[in-house]
Write a protein that holds these residues in place. Sequence first.
Motif, PDB file in Angstrom:
ATOM      1  N   GLY A   2      38.247  46.334  41.643  1.00  0.00           N
ATOM      2  CA  GLY A   2      38.721  45.021  41.542  1.00  0.00           C
ATOM      3  C   GLY A   2      39.964  44.923  42.728  1.00  0.00           C
ATOM      4  O   GLY A   2      39.790  45.832  43.523  1.00  0.00           O
ATOM      5  N   GLU A   3      40.714  43.840  42.658  1.00  0.00           N
ATOM      6  CA  GLU A   3      41.654  43.739  43.496  1.00  0.00           C
ATOM      7  C   GLU A   3      42.858  44.406  43.270  1.00  0.00           C
ATOM      8  O   GLU A   3      42.946  44.880  41.936  1.00  0.00           O
ATOM      9  CB  GLU A   3      41.855  42.073  43.175  1.00  0.00           C
ATOM     10  CG  GLU A   3      43.351  41.894  43.904  1.00  0.00           C
ATOM     11  CD  GLU A   3      43.714  40.387  43.292  1.00  0.00           C
ATOM     12  OE1 GLU A   3      44.923  39.742  43.618  1.00  0.00           O
ATOM     13  OE2 GLU A   3      43.057  39.852  42.630  1.00  0.00           O
ATOM     14  N   LEU A   4      43.712  44.939  44.161  1.00  0.00           N
ATOM     15  CA  LEU A   4      44.498  45.750  44.047  1.00  0.00           C
ATOM     16  C   LEU A   4      46.185  45.153  43.807  1.00  0.00           C
ATOM     17  O   LEU A   4      46.329  44.024  44.258  1.00  0.00           O
ATOM     18  CB  LEU A   4      44.772  46.663  45.375  1.00  0.00           C
ATOM     19  CG  LEU A   4      45.395  48.159  45.318  1.00  0.00           C
ATOM     20  CD1 LEU A   4      44.248  48.755  44.617  1.00  0.00           C
ATOM     21  CD2 LEU A   4      45.235  48.376  46.686  1.00  0.00           C
ATOM     22  N   ALA A   5      46.584  45.715  42.697  1.00  0.00           N
ATOM     23  CA  ALA A   5      47.714  45.059  42.161  1.00  0.00           C
ATOM     24  C   ALA A   5      49.089  45.812  42.780  1.00  0.00           C
ATOM     25  O   ALA A   5      49.468  46.782  42.654  1.00  0.00           O
ATOM     26  CB  ALA A   5      48.041  45.219  40.617  1.00  0.00           C
TER      27      ALA A   5
ATOM     28  N   PRO B 202      56.800  48.255  38.031  1.00  0.00           N
ATOM     29  CA  PRO B 202      56.308  46.923  37.780  1.00  0.00           C
ATOM     30  C   PRO B 202      54.776  46.918  37.265  1.00  0.00           C
ATOM     31  O   PRO B 202      53.936  47.823  37.516  1.00  0.00           O
ATOM     32  CB  PRO B 202      56.122  46.560  39.468  1.00  0.00           C
ATOM     33  CG  PRO B 202      56.730  47.512  40.116  1.00  0.00           C
ATOM     34  CD  PRO B 202      57.137  48.846  39.286  1.00  0.00           C
ATOM     35  N   THR B 539      52.402  50.529  41.205  1.00  0.00           N
ATOM     36  CA  THR B 539      52.360  49.164  40.657  1.00  0.00           C
ATOM     37  C   THR B 539      51.237  49.419  39.645  1.00  0.00           C
ATOM     38  O   THR B 539      50.232  49.869  39.904  1.00  0.00           O
ATOM     39  CB  THR B 539      52.092  47.611  41.490  1.00  0.00           C
ATOM     40  OG1 THR B 539      52.994  47.683  42.527  1.00  0.00           O
ATOM     41  CG2 THR B 539      51.848  46.634  40.670  1.00  0.00           C
ATOM     42  N   ALA B 541      48.496  48.566  36.438  1.00  0.00           N
ATOM     43  CA  ALA B 541      47.724  47.207  36.106  1.00  0.00           C
ATOM     44  C   ALA B 541      46.992  47.828  34.630  1.00  0.00           C
ATOM     45  O   ALA B 541      46.162  46.789  34.225  1.00  0.00           O
ATOM     46  CB  ALA B 541      46.480  47.239  37.230  1.00  0.00           C
ATOM     47  N   ASP B 549      38.911  54.116  37.765  1.00  0.00           N
ATOM     48  CA  ASP B 549      37.639  54.092  38.399  1.00  0.00           C
ATOM     49  C   ASP B 549      36.427  54.399  37.293  1.00  0.00           C
ATOM     50  O   ASP B 549      35.494  53.779  37.466  1.00  0.00           O
ATOM     51  CB  ASP B 549      37.817  55.279  39.654  1.00  0.00           C
ATOM     52  CG  ASP B 549      38.156  56.526  38.821  1.00  0.00           C
ATOM     53  OD1 ASP B 549      38.621  56.496  37.942  1.00  0.00           O
ATOM     54  OD2 ASP B 549      37.775  57.548  39.663  1.00  0.00           O
ATOM     55  N   HIS B 554      38.790  46.694  34.314  1.00  0.00           N
ATOM     56  CA  HIS B 554      39.884  45.972  34.729  1.00  0.00           C
ATOM     57  C   HIS B 554      39.408  44.992  36.048  1.00  0.00           C
ATOM     58  O   HIS B 554      38.694  45.606  36.857  1.00  0.00           O
ATOM     59  CB  HIS B 554      40.955  46.575  34.823  1.00  0.00           C
ATOM     60  CG  HIS B 554      41.594  47.214  33.840  1.00  0.00           C
ATOM     61  ND1 HIS B 554      42.547  46.625  32.804  1.00  0.00           N
ATOM     62  CD2 HIS B 554      41.319  48.630  33.008  1.00  0.00           C
ATOM     63  CE1 HIS B 554      42.594  47.190  31.822  1.00  0.00           C
ATOM     64  NE2 HIS B 554      42.015  48.274  31.862  1.00  0.00           N
ATOM     65  N   GLY B 555      39.707  43.794  36.138  1.00  0.00           N
ATOM     66  CA  GLY B 555      39.457  43.300  37.480  1.00  0.00           C
ATOM     67  C   GLY B 555      40.452  43.611  38.249  1.00  0.00           C
ATOM     68  O   GLY B 555      40.350  43.675  39.758  1.00  0.00           O
ATOM     69  N   ILE B 556      41.739  43.825  38.188  1.00  0.00           N
ATOM     70  CA  ILE B 556      42.702  44.357  38.778  1.00  0.00           C
ATOM     71  C   ILE B 556      43.124  45.866  38.726  1.00  0.00           C
ATOM     72  O   ILE B 556      43.061  46.359  37.408  1.00  0.00           O
ATOM     73  CB  ILE B 556      44.110  43.546  38.735  1.00  0.00           C
ATOM     74  CG1 ILE B 556      43.564  42.205  38.919  1.00  0.00           C
ATOM     75  CG2 ILE B 556      44.979  44.095  39.645  1.00  0.00           C
ATOM     76  CD1 ILE B 556      44.913  41.199  38.736  1.00  0.00           C
ATOM     77  N   VAL B 557      43.187  46.587  39.891  1.00  0.00           N
ATOM     78  CA  VAL B 557      43.587  48.026  39.720  1.00  0.00           C
ATOM     79  C   VAL B 557      44.977  48.218  40.046  1.00  0.00           C
ATOM     80  O   VAL B 557      45.579  47.759  40.881  1.00  0.00           O
ATOM     81  CB  VAL B 557      42.405  48.842  40.568  1.00  0.00           C
ATOM     82  CG1 VAL B 557      41.101  48.743  39.970  1.00  0.00           C
ATOM     83  CG2 VAL B 557      42.517  48.534  41.968  1.00  0.00           C
ATOM     84  N   SER B 558      45.517  49.314  39.557  1.00  0.00           N
ATOM     85  CA  SER B 558      46.786  49.828  39.980  1.00  0.00           C
ATOM     86  C   SER B 558      46.986  50.381  41.265  1.00  0.00           C
ATOM     87  O   SER B 558      46.024  50.650  42.117  1.00  0.00           O
ATOM     88  CB  SER B 558      47.297  51.039  38.990  1.00  0.00           C
ATOM     89  OG  SER B 558      47.234  50.744  37.653  1.00  0.00           O
ATOM     90  N   SER B 559      48.053  50.223  41.735  1.00  0.00           N
ATOM     91  CA  SER B 559      48.224  50.582  43.233  1.00  0.00           C
ATOM     92  C   SER B 559      49.403  51.559  43.377  1.00  0.00           C
ATOM     93  O   SER B 559      50.439  51.271  43.163  1.00  0.00           O
ATOM     94  CB  SER B 559      48.946  49.293  43.984  1.00  0.00           C
ATOM     95  OG  SER B 559      49.477  49.819  45.375  1.00  0.00           O
ATOM     96  N   ARG B 562      50.453  51.931  47.883  1.00  0.00           N
ATOM     97  CA  ARG B 562      51.116  51.045  48.585  1.00  0.00           C
ATOM     98  C   ARG B 562      52.077  50.369  47.437  1.00  0.00           C
ATOM     99  O   ARG B 562      51.666  49.849  46.472  1.00  0.00           O
ATOM    100  CB  ARG B 562      50.037  49.989  49.280  1.00  0.00           C
ATOM    101  CG  ARG B 562      50.609  48.933  50.102  1.00  0.00           C
ATOM    102  CD  ARG B 562      49.442  48.473  50.643  1.00  0.00           C
ATOM    103  NE  ARG B 562      50.186  47.351  51.785  1.00  0.00           N
ATOM    104  CZ  ARG B 562      50.421  46.077  51.349  1.00  0.00           C
ATOM    105  NH1 ARG B 562      50.226  45.456  50.132  1.00  0.00           N
ATOM    106  NH2 ARG B 562      50.877  45.281  52.006  1.00  0.00           N
TER     107      ARG B 562
END
Lengths: 203, 646
Positions: A2-5, B202, B539, B541, B549, B554-559, B562
């Motif tokens: 998915g999109e990166l948070a 966050p 960050t 998620a 993975d 989840h649509g959004i993955v932790s960063s 970055r």
Amino acid sequence: MGELAVSEPVNLPVGPLGRHGTGWWGAVTLIVSEAALFVYLLFSYFYTAATAHAGWLLEPAPSLTRALPNTLLLLASSVAVWIGERGIIRQHRSQALLSFALALIMGAIFVYVQWLEWQTRSYGLGTSSYASLYYLTTGMHIAHVLVGLIVLAAIVMWTALGYFGPHRYIAVSSAALYWHFVNLVSVLVFAAFYLTPYLGFGR
Amino acid sequence: MSQPEFRTPDIGIDSVEHQARLLRLWETAPGIRGFFSSVDHKDIGIRYIVTAFVFLALGGIEALVMRLQLAGPNRSLLTPDQYNQLFSTHGMTMIFLYAAPILSGFSNYLWPLLLGSRDMAFPRLNALSYWIYLAAGLFLYAGFLTGNGPNDGWFNYVPNAARDYNPGLNQDFYALGMVLLGISTTVGAANFVVTAFRTRAPGMSINRMPIMIWGTLTASVANILVVPAVSLAFFMLWLDRQFGTQFFDPAGGGQPMMWQHLFWIFGHPWVYAIVLPAMGMVSDGLPVFCRRPLVGFSLVALSTVATMIFGFGVWVHHMFATGLPGLGLSFFSAASIAITIPSAVAVFAWLGTIWLGRPVITTAFLFFASMVLLFVIGGVSGFMTASVPVDWQLTDTYFVVAHLHYVLIGINVFPVVGATYFWFPKMTGRFMNETLGRWNFWTMFAGFNLCFLPMHLTGLLGMPRRVYTYNNYPGWGALNLLTSIGAFVFACGVLLFFINVLKSARTGALAGKNPWDAPSLEWSVPSPPPAYNFSIIPTVASRHPLWEDRLGDHGIVSSLDRGMLLDTHREALASTPLDATPDMILEMPQDSFAPVLLVLGLSVIFIGLLLKVWVAAGAGAVIVIAALISWMWPRRSLLQREPIHG
């Protein structure tokens, strides 16, 4: 995938800004613990009184002539500290300085009057459990007032040095919070030892 | 350099220069100076852990001496007075100087790493909490070593502890030492509470916090509320003994029962405070070796909190035999029975995790999984004594001793040893030896059960606790001999553990960042972690940022690579209490001698009070005030002062 948070670039306050900061949270947490201490002190008083025999109260009709004005004086010092904090925020340094100094003097008078009050007592620390509880509870409160006076003295000094301004004054807010707490406790101590006997408790 | 009131932090990726900048900002000074002034939570955590294990060893040796005395009937290795001091010091050591501090140690080390932060909310307070703990431990042991150890059991009932019956300095050492230790516990707890609510990465909203955070947070809230009760009780006891006050003396209108109330209002929540964080370790560690997320994550988090809420209302079950009115007893009995419900939720969650997972049998897994069994045994014996008539039969017998050791060793020592196997690679960069680990586990497990399982029977036969010897009644001798043999086997197991730690620290196989393939944030940084923990503020998620993975829902993955750099000052990020959205940039304090100085002053005060040298106590107070003012002095570097001045 998915999109990166990633947290978006946002404009954030830096350091303690106003009363907003971890230091204020720390002060609140420690005050909660101190409050618990007074809850247990008052618990001890009411528990011992409730299980004691008649005539346990050494002061069935405590005189209010010193204690009542003294408690009100301490409450008034809270107002002075509040005005002082407002003075810091509005950059009226002399108003702040004057108010903090006034609160310091009012607190010192409170301690002195409490000292006089202890002198009038016909019983000592070890006369009975009532006497022990009376001296321990009021003494513990006075100890907190003395800590508050040291803190206020530091605040007066730092205000005089011009450390605080409209953005940076977390020490003032934390100190003021502590002072309000100590004064709230004085009301509870006063109510327990001076007012509940008139309501018939422990007689 | 003066800082503006608002700033937009740079967002970027990791680089060698960036890490070098951070290291310059965060590294503790080398040598003796750094040792006494360090505020790095990892240094402090390791110190807590090492000190607590030393106390575990001391308390263990005390227990072994007692088991020699009790190995057979009518033995005379110890005098009654020596025995009294030994069992009381053993209890004090294990409960106050080992069980709670060891968990503080692990939490101190792990919390910022679990939360994706650079340090605790109050690094200097953290150092203070450790130094007071050390000072209080030395103070209490100074009493023991001079023949003035506590001698009325760790809960120290009056009138036995009053001066008439106990004229030595024993109780004064104990009372003042406990007041001192209470300060450490309270400031440590305050630090955990603010850290949990204000410094999460966050995105780590409150429902994504690891269970270990829930455990220590719940325990800390309880400590803040109940430690003052025991500090007050010990202070009153000291006044009764030294200044003739009448708090507990019926002759002066005092209430001996008040000691028991104040002690257990503290004592029972405390029991949960020394197990909930350890249960959190199991809830976070066990799933890693079951290769799946914890079953019933939210329920386990909520049951942690529920246990503590019930825990505030069960203290009278320690006082069933004191003649309190029946109605009151039934209320506390009901609450004590009801508390098994949240405990059972956790047990079934762990069992479900093992059942539905694909367990990898490591030493850490064995310790975590065996804890579930020991918890059930200790829980059932606790459930039995929650019933008033059963308690009347069993109280003050060895049944209760068996119960409390199943609970405290089962839910504290076993998880802690498991946690050491689990997090040792993170702390040192090396694995602990697995072969030695198996020997370690099975020796401890067999020894423990050999020691304490027969003890239930000893209690059912009516053998009273806290008595230095016993007559040769049928069955007592054999059971006690078994217990003594078990105690020594258990001690051998603990010794193997210590040997493994020392050996593996130097020669263990190297472990990378994430040797167990675990899901939480501490495994995303190098082992051992650098001084600044996270070069990039992560960050988050989901609950399992490193397993996204494969969990993939989840649509959004932790960063993790970055994010905010925060490399211009010693800075950390504050976030909002519930949603953990970025809220503020925190300026973090540099190394400081103020905590050590403060503890020096406190120690002088308490020694002065003990020996009634008021000048010393006064001098100590002056040091304390000076240290506090220097600590609180508004600093421009921490933005506690206006920049325009001077």
